[in-house]
Scaffold this active site. Sequence first.
Site, PDB file in Angstrom:
ATOM      1  N   GLN A  80       0.808  -1.216   0.000  1.00  0.00           N
ATOM      2  CA  GLN A  80       0.000   0.000   0.000  1.00  0.00           C
ATOM      3  C   GLN A  80       0.847   1.274   0.000  1.00  0.00           C
ATOM      4  OE1 GLN A  80      -2.421  -0.502   3.497  1.00  0.00           O
ATOM      5  NE2 GLN A  80      -3.526  -2.256   2.662  1.00  0.00           N
ATOM      6  N   HIS A 144      -0.649  -0.473   5.617  1.00  0.00           N
ATOM      7  CA  HIS A 144      -0.909   0.576   6.614  1.00  0.00           C
ATOM      8  C   HIS A 144       0.219   1.608   6.735  1.00  0.00           C
ATOM      9  CE1 HIS A 144      -3.724  -2.572   8.721  1.00  0.00           C
ATOM     10  NE2 HIS A 144      -4.047  -2.326   7.451  1.00  0.00           N
ATOM     11  N   GLU A 238     -13.613   4.185  11.162  1.00  0.00           N
ATOM     12  CA  GLU A 238     -13.985   5.226  12.121  1.00  0.00           C
ATOM     13  C   GLU A 238     -13.783   6.632  11.579  1.00  0.00           C
ATOM     14  OE1 GLU A 238     -12.534   2.785  16.153  1.00  0.00           O
ATOM     15  OE2 GLU A 238     -11.645   4.736  15.655  1.00  0.00           O
ATOM     16  N   TYR A 248      -6.824   6.656  20.766  1.00  0.00           N
ATOM     17  CA  TYR A 248      -8.021   6.291  19.997  1.00  0.00           C
ATOM     18  C   TYR A 248      -8.284   4.785  19.971  1.00  0.00           C
ATOM     19  CZ  TYR A 248      -8.560  11.137  19.225  1.00  0.00           C
ATOM     20  OH  TYR A 248      -8.763  12.483  19.471  1.00  0.00           O
ATOM     21  N   TYR A 259     -10.369 -10.342   9.729  1.00  0.00           N
ATOM     22  CA  TYR A 259     -10.908 -10.643   8.406  1.00  0.00           C
ATOM     23  C   TYR A 259     -11.490 -12.051   8.337  1.00  0.00           C
ATOM     24  CZ  TYR A 259      -8.741  -6.323   6.834  1.00  0.00           C
ATOM     25  OH  TYR A 259      -8.404  -4.999   6.684  1.00  0.00           O
TER      26      TYR A 259
END
Length: 363
Positions: A80, A144, A238, A248, A259
């Site tokens: 990613q 990520h 979120e 958080y 998953y």
Amino acid sequence: MKYPYLLLISFLMFFFSCYSQDSNKTKYEIIVSNLDIPWGFTFLPDNSILITEKEGELIHFKNGKKTIITGMPEVTLRGQGGLMDIELHPNFKENNRIYFTYASSEGEGKGANTTLMSAVLINNKLINKKVLYKANPNSRRGQHFGSRIVFDAQNRVYFSIGDRGNRDENPQDITKDCGKIYRLNDDGTIPVDNPFINETNAKKAIFSYGHRNPQGMEINPFTNEIWSHEHGPKGGDEINIIQKGKNYGWPVISYGVNYSGSKFTEITKKEGMEQPLHYWTPSIAPSGMAFINSDVYPIWKGNLLVGSLKFQYISNCTLKDGKVIKEEKILEGLGRVRSIEQGNDGFIYAGVEGVGIVKILAN
């Protein structure tokens, strides 16, 4: 000859349907075509556009022409990760400085990690490049990296880095990079009032922690709060209002599951951890974010827009008292919405994978 003619007519009908200017009743216009993954984009004062392609190209689009910016650092493509977000310095008209995030293999360890760089843009070339922050160590994992960038009214720069797939170590540990939102002065120095500046061994640039993979972040123009959204696993995407020093919760609390469907936590709330303002189950895979404060869209003014990679639409969120009270899907089916910005002209623009930059016409 009848059948080749019919085939030609069928082909033309298919061709023009692919370039329809109506995506499920959301009228749009393609402004920049033929982009692969337009991760981020921003408008220059002359209304031309700087666009980051994930593969590593920084593009200047002006007068219908794309020009590749030279002088870019080496960008590592890993899962990613690649070239990600871009923002102008608030005083760009005076200093020509831009800020962007990218995956870099420089530094400790094998693999790559997210880096924030500033540079001066002159005649489609980057000069005076400076690495302001590099997350360490590098990781061979492909997931990520984050990443979004915003500036506050004091010209401090905030940027997000995901947990890099190291869920159980990085997000809750302020001595480790990743799974955090960071704050720096515009020159890369640490603000003296950062929340963990006096904590032993803490990463002094951390502003908030306990994040999974934030790929949307904007200053709310009505409240000046920092709003962010992040990917959950299976469920639990979120929206959060980011506050100094707050936790958080990832992965201690979550509205998502693995998953595979198995649980990694039994709780959704815990003292000392922030609750999301809004969450999605199932996940929409959010990317890109913009507030509408333009009179171009009178019905939508005040709304929050969030792109969906998974379901290929923009969630047009109606807000009331700081809560999402209604969602409407717009620009459905055009492609994976990666980035969203409100332009200098007040129109909303979206970066759609495999399509380009599109302008959403007035409602």
